[in-house]
Write an enzyme that holds these catalytic residues in place. Sequence first.
Site, PDB file in Angstrom:
ATOM      1  N   SER A  43      36.206  -9.576  15.188  1.00 40.92           N
ATOM      2  CA  SER A  43      37.402  -9.739  14.362  1.00 40.92           C
ATOM      3  C   SER A  43      37.626  -8.597  13.386  1.00 40.92           C
ATOM      4  O   SER A  43      38.768  -8.328  13.003  1.00 40.92           O
ATOM      5  CB  SER A  43      37.317 -11.061  13.591  1.00 40.92           C
ATOM      6  OG  SER A  43      36.121 -11.133  12.840  1.00 40.92           O
ATOM      7  N   HIS A 248      37.907 -11.205   5.496  1.00 41.11           N
ATOM      8  CA  HIS A 248      38.155 -10.156   6.500  1.00 41.11           C
ATOM      9  C   HIS A 248      38.990  -9.044   5.872  1.00 41.11           C
ATOM     10  O   HIS A 248      39.718  -9.279   4.905  1.00 41.11           O
ATOM     11  CB  HIS A 248      38.902 -10.721   7.709  1.00 41.11           C
ATOM     12  CG  HIS A 248      38.033 -11.454   8.680  1.00 41.11           C
ATOM     13  ND1 HIS A 248      37.663 -12.770   8.494  1.00 41.11           N
ATOM     14  CD2 HIS A 248      37.449 -11.062   9.840  1.00 41.11           C
ATOM     15  CE1 HIS A 248      36.891 -13.153   9.498  1.00 41.11           C
ATOM     16  NE2 HIS A 248      36.739 -12.136  10.320  1.00 41.11           N
TER      17      HIS A 248
END
Length: 267
Positions: A43, A248
């Site tokens: 990711s 993230h």
Amino acid sequence: MTRSSLARFVRAIAALAVVVALAASFAGAGAAAGATYAALGDSYSSGVGTGSYTVDSACKRSVYAYPYLWTQKHAGTALSFVACSGAKTSDLLSTQIQAVTSATTLVTMTIGGNDIGFANLIYQCTLSDCSAALDSTRVNLAATLGAALDNVYTTVKSRAAIGAKIVVLGYPRVFSGASCFGSLGISATEETKANQLSDALDQLTATRAATDGVTYKSAVSAFTGHAVCSSSAWLNGLNLFNTGESYHPNRAGHSSGYLPLVTAVTG
């Protein structure tokens, strides 16, 4: 200079001009061809955290992710963008590795975080004490991940073109030491231990990459000053409405954090 000498001189200059023109032509053709680029990984490479997944919604591939941004800045690049949210080393070797061929001249990746369940550990921290789990994961890191990283790096290197640039990117420290809504539920001790785990993963990855003959670029220094709760954060904090976006890199994290790390290797 005699007439014959002058003629020889003119012919020599003409021949030199042809050689220079041909060399320029070949150089231009090489530049136009560009890189054959395989963007592998999880990711952190697919672009989770950027909020837009128009390239591939299932794997959450984004036009704001560093592989796509690099391609936009390097005309003629043939990009095979196969990084996928949730990917482990085993997924890379089973479903992504086909993107690497004898024509591949550039490979990038972030990989290993999902093998140790890093995201799940951080989510656990928001709900309950995670200190023991963070410590245990760090202590067992080499045994859990070392051989898997070796397998990825050597396999990719064996499949890519001779002389290909294989760039392994690391993970940053998630927390800045400051508190905000983005670090809700996570104690100062847990933040410190999470960053210690990031440092250990950084060191292990650097060691394995060096042993296996691929290039490693740490993200720790690049993201320093831009962690969760920083005034100019390149990492998302906790997002209660879309937890998958949490912890993230955001768009700035890719354009100002990861992209320069790749460019430092490739130009």
